[in-house]
Design a protein around this motif. Sequence first.
Motif: not given
Lengths: 349, 330, 343, 332
Positions: D324-325, B153, D328-329, D5, B155, D248-249, D316, D322
């Motif tokens: 992929p980011r 992806y 990242v957090g 996660y 990112h 989607r977004n 969640e 849904l």
Amino acid sequence: MTRNSPDPQPLLEMENVSVDFPVKGPYPFSKKCWIQAVTDVSLEVSEGETFGIVGESGCGKTTLANAMIGMVRPTAGTVRFQGVDLYALNPKAFKEARREMQMIFQDPFSSLNPRFSVYEIIREPLYIRGQASETVMKGKVLELLKLVGLDEEDMYRYPSDFSGGQRQRIGIARSIILNPRFLVCDEPVSALDVSVHAQILNLLMDIQKSRHLTYVFVSHNLAVVKNICQNMVVMYLGMIMESGSSDAIFANPLHPYTKALLSAVLDIDVTKPRDRILLKGDTPSPIDPPAGCRFWQRCPSAMKGCRTVPAKLVEVEPDHQVACHLISGFSAQQVADSLHEPVSPKSGG
Amino acid sequence: MADTVLEVRNLKVAFPCPGGVIRAVEGIDLDIHRGECAALVGESGCGKSVSALAIMKLLNTPPAVCRVDKLWLDDLDLTHLPDRQMERIRGKHMAMIFQDAMTALNPVMTVGKQIDEIYLRHSRLSRREARQRTIEALELVEVPEARSRANSYPHQLSGGMRQRVLIALAFACVPKLIIADEPTTALDVTIQAQVLDVLKNMQRVHRVSALLITHDLSVVANMADTVYVMYAGKIVERAAMQEIFLEPLHPYTHGLLASVPRISDERQPFVQIPDAVPHPMRKPTGCYFHPRCPRSNDPCRQRMPRLEGPDDGRAVRCWHPLRQPHEVRS
Amino acid sequence: MSRPNVLLQVAQRGGSLVTFVRKLWQHPQGRLGLILAGCLVLVAILAPILAPYDPYDVTQRAAKGLRPSWQHPLGTTTTTGQDIFSMLIYGSRVSLMIGIGTGVALAFLGALMGVMAGYLGGFVDNLIVRVVDIMLVIPTLPLIIVLTSLLGRSYFVIVLVFVIFGWTGLARVIRSLVLVLKNSNYVKAAELAGASRWYIMTKHILPGTSHLIIMNTALTSAGIMVAEAGLSFLGLGDPTAISWGKMLAEAQGGGALLFGAWWWIIAPGIGIFLSVFSFMRIGIVMEEVFNPRMKASSSIYKLFKHLNNTYLDEVFRSMEEEESVVREPPDRSDAPTPEGCHG
Amino acid sequence: MKRSYVIQRILYAVFIFFVVLTLNFFIPRIGVHDPAERYYPPQGGMSTIEYEIIKQFTREQYGFDVSAFQQYVRYLQGLLRLDLGTSLRSGSPKVTALIAQRLPWTLVLSVSTLVISLFAGLLFGTVAAWKRGRWQDTLLLNASTVSVALPSFFIALMLSFYLGFRLELFPAYTNPNMVAQFDWSWDAIRMVFTNAALPIMSMSLGGIIGYSQITRNSVIAVTNEDYVVTARAKGLPQATVLYKHVLRNALLPLATSIGMNIGGLIGGAIIIEQVFNWQGMGTLFLEANSTKDYPLMMGIMLFLSAFAILANLVTELLYVILDPRVTVGDKR
């Protein structure tokens, strides 16, 4: 240039300063990691000079600048301002010491409170110190407005009425109202239009001359640094790669990273062709920086030992230090050690 | 001219808003030849990005209103082309590289899929063939381990890699024209050099014409053949790349070049242009540059000069250029 | 820019309540909300004067189930013959009192918690965020019912419970805004100048969140009015007072549906609607005024509907080179035939 | 990375559940120390000894014969066996049994409401965003301000009055025999749905408009994103851009709000169930409230909280798929 010989006592002195930031996940059960923003940096800034910190994004240059003026507490090392250890002071003395140091921010749009008038913004440091009457402050603000090239009427306007360059002027006026001796300029022009760069840089230099200020100038633009700084350091991934007088560094860049940086600055001199050094790969993450020399993964002339042995700054000529094994070589002990250590199969890039 | 890939005549874009009308682009003409890289240079708010979007017909109406007298891509007349047919041309015959790859790529779709889409749309390829082509395209822009990177992806990629993905995306169908809007501004200098190199190679290898939009003169020096300098919605100077650096005619170009600090430069103070770019809603009368111009006099304050010069060579929009364009023509 | 213009701009800034009201007044929708809310407050205050009958009078056996007439503008109840118009007027007291009272208290608590969490950070932040997370999953209405049944059914308890369990939403919003403000460079500059935490909190952070706090007060007040009506409808409000929710419950229990006494249902419904609507309007307009991006985009779409072509032609003509006819050979003078181009 | 996660999320959910159940245990003890005192006042003709015996018996029955801490331990042990305690009703039924009996009827309402409001909301919201500034959009905007200002029980009353009593389209009150006579026959199912029609309608109206508003705003926000311009620059047709890139977004913020709402959905049914006298959890809760049956009330509360926690957790975790980011957090 103001002086060539180094002062007996530098205005600001950093000794083995490291800054690590904890990174915490959003939930109480997540692991903590550390960003090693600045690692083992020592430098001296002498009175009256402009000191450049050069590097790409994420190299720790802003963190280093913040550590200088007491905005970020270093995890290790000492910062001495006028010979006093800044972080050993009690809160009151610390506040008093910081009166002498101010900062000019990169983004002139977020550095001015949109709810404050220009007058309120510029006088704020005086107001906080609470030692001046309203008329004194007004007079002072007027004087500064003139100095930075704004009109008296602008005093009652709000930041949203000004262009980026004008806002930066307001920021400059605010930063010098307490008569500091030491000013950190964190990329003061990179958010501005090209045609305004020169105005702001000239203004900064005029102010330096008229008020005898010492600047630390943080930038990614080598050309600017070359033109205004007397001494400089080149940073990569939180460490100093090369330091010294800017004349020496630009005349004879020694570290492969400095060379690459210099060649990557696309000079607009179109007449003579230049061969450019293209670095491979990307800057690694400061959370898990490479062992050995931090630059080895991207270095065009990396040797086997660079992967394991950290490079130390060594003096190659007066006013010029480099942290590179190409220059310093390996000691016999290091060579012996590196033979035993398995070299990681992963190659750079 | 048969060799002209993009011909734009009198492109105008305005943004009506509650306080009045923003005149973003005020009638610009462009001619880009086959294999040529033309650069549209200007500061923020001069209308260069808006022009790029207008040429792609990607401006949203509302809020923009856009008029053009002539818009030809090679032998295709796009002037009045309806949206549906324009969709077939975008991506296939003209493509665009955006400034910030982080926001220009869909964050919830693998980069491979995003490139696949363009093959699936413009050629009759199966999914598998499309993916094969995608991997080849990524290899062309020097993305290492293209096969696995295609499944990541945006990112998960570094800034430089993302920008390469955008370049691969734009060159996927080998279009006639590439519009690159500030392709390297968001990147670090060392990465910038890598990406520019890739872009230049791709353009030269495929002999694709390019319109490079940038504020960075050093990028221009490195890439462009022809340079258009824009100021406040108008083109103020047109020249071949070498000429503009060696002998700028417009006081603005001259000031801009002089004010940029160079490595090989003498020391301070820097040459400066006074004041700032006018607000697009409050442009001055006459020549837009006159309040900042050292050479301005009465006619400058009253009348906008024309862009004058030989049809295909140097041209300058100024009452008092540093030299007349025909004088310097080599 | 001339001097008066500058002064005007000064007047338009600042964060006092007066300026908020002025901004609302300038917006047609906001004015509607303000007028409505003002009228309702007046009605509530002047209820004993305005109401033609005693709404508590349940002895009018003769006047049971009257349709709306001049004598009884909204008819009477079918069970006890109370005057519905008078009940409606008295009902506004409960609704507004609870709505505004709770809204203000909530705004205070929510802002306090949000600012503390955002600005102090660390342990305090962690604690508050966890509490918010926990409150989010506890079903509010059942909890309120349990607590009122434990603590008694007075309005004081109802307000208390609303406040204790309602602050989380505002606190979350404020916290994230404070985090942004706290890291802004102007706060950094103030810190550098030696500002105390108190100074930064009061001069930079609180004023920066004031619009959110006021907006949320309006919106939560509206929400609380609905919730109070619901509680009263379930018979869980203060048993001694007349409220719109209770009127609806009585209407249902008293067979208003069965007997076709529509006025008995509609009247309290309109009361609830008007009060909630006015506060909602104020909140929404506030959001529009202070969220410039939203405001700008919505007004542009409105503007586009009214754009006429001759005006645009004029604009585009003004971009033409004015000298073209005089100085230039004819190859360019054939240009001005503007055509639409839709991207 | 992803797995850690997920584990973090689950651990956190368990932690929250634990806090909630502790609160749940202690809240009713604010007011009640001894059920025997409260529920069995001395009655005429009862000797003191008799009365004490009865009180002792009640205490033992409801577990109040030991210290609060021991009660808490017992409560936890009971929970491990999925035992939420004993109701104070006559016959001392188990709380879980009562909930199990009523839950399906509430689910009929809330699941249909959720499905209807989601689908209609997505549809209307997308249309409004697409036709931005035109009448479709204005209609939605006005409808949303009106609908928020009208409490759902008022809408329910109006529907019951007009569609039920006046037009007689649907039963204005739930047929009291519906539950007892239910036998999975076709007719019985149809009866359930005709009876459920009005409650579902009055519950969905707010939901439809709410979801439409969220969808509209997030579709508009996404439409302004750069990657949508990229997608158009690739030459993708409008419909593909909308479907593959915008929707989607735009669904991401919607997913969060669904997760938050699911928990509240059952709780929110309380008033509507009361209006139509629908025999679900809401009316069970109100019955419990009127008889001060705290074990039952707290049992329902705990069940609802657990449901909300679970719904949040599921959304969640769904988010991980849904978007992929999300992870990242952790490493920023």
